[in-house]
Design an enzyme around this catalytic site. Sequence first.
Site, short mmCIF file in Angstrom:
data_model
loop_
_atom_site.label_atom_id
_atom_site.label_comp_id
_atom_site.label_asym_id
_atom_site.label_seq_id
_atom_site.Cartn_x
_atom_site.Cartn_y
_atom_site.Cartn_z
CG HIS A 11 4.58 -0.31 2.05
ND1 HIS A 11 3.65 -0.20 1.03
CD2 HIS A 11 3.95 -1.00 3.03
CE1 HIS A 11 2.53 -0.80 1.38
NE2 HIS A 11 2.69 -1.30 2.59
N GLY A 43 -6.26 -0.99 3.72
CA GLY A 43 -7.46 -1.76 4.00
C GLY A 43 -7.86 -2.67 2.86
CD GLU A 87 -1.66 -5.96 0.71
OE1 GLU A 87 -2.36 -4.95 0.90
OE2 GLU A 87 -1.04 -6.55 1.63
ZN LIG Z 1 1.15 -2.05 3.76
#
Ligand SMILES: [Zn+2]
Length: 341
Positions: free
Chosen positions: A21, A170, A200
Amino acid sequence: MMPPMPVSRAALEALPKIELHVHLEGTIAAETARGLATAHSLEPSALPFGEAGYPVRFDSFQHFIDTYLGVSALIRTPDDLGAIAAAFAKAQEAQNIIYTEVTFTALTHVRNGMEPKAMWQAVTDGFAETDVHIRLIVDAVRDMGPGHGTDTVALVETADADICALGLTGIEGSTPEREFRMLSDAAQELGLGLTIHAGETKGPEIVRAALDDLGAERIGHGVGSMPDDELVGRLVRDFVPVEVCPTSNVVLGVFPTLEDHPFPQMWERGMNVTVNSDDPPFFSTTLTDELDNASRLAGLEVADIAELQRRAAHAAFCSQDVRNNLLAAIGAWEQEHSELP
Ligand SMILES: [Zn+2]
């Protein structure tokens, strides 16, 4: 019983690493961004940050996105992109990263006028400057709407590059996950992996949508799952790979400090966690730093670090041959570093 074997910085540096990532446009150092602005004779105001470079903390996720997009927009030519890809490959190599999947928002550059064939060639040539095995995850961006997904799929279908997966990134909550089903359909049709940034900045509902509506094979971040015991249990049971990026979460204000980060709980609950840097210069970190952080926060020993890396090898969107080589390299490191001095 063997005494605990804490992991030294030197051992982490020597570790043959896997990173799953990390964003290509997020590996542009502030200095490089300044160089691009100068090369294209742009006004200093074209830079989305001040004299001091990237902020130590971003005011909000939106502030980060604006900075990130501002930096991405400085990439004007295939040569710019090739140089960035080469610099990324060298930075990964310098950390002894042997395999990495890098997220690339290809559509940004095409929409900014870059010719797709030249774009893919530039990225491929840049990566080829080292021996690091680098594969692309091409992402669609939620807040750009479903059209961004459709156009990304069309771009990937004709791409001449080593693409291993599709991604969705996003602002969470901006567009429902189910409106990006074209990504799941295309991943299936093209034999690609699918990883979704979820949990997130928002909570369990986004992670559930990523799993249920899109069939995500991996979850990016996933820290927002933690308040939901049922969801955590499901992630553990199904052993869904979760790409954790501790410093990123702190710099973007998800947690006040690293000590507040739930990585230790995720590890102790048996979640299938991997450790990653996300956007290293934006967050003043590296993969080695993140492994160091994870080790310190959760009290990890050599065997645990090796296990984290094995999980990354198993979660990688690669062939079994490649996976076997990664596992062998990790095994050799573990053996070497488990011996008492
Ligand atoms: Zn990321």
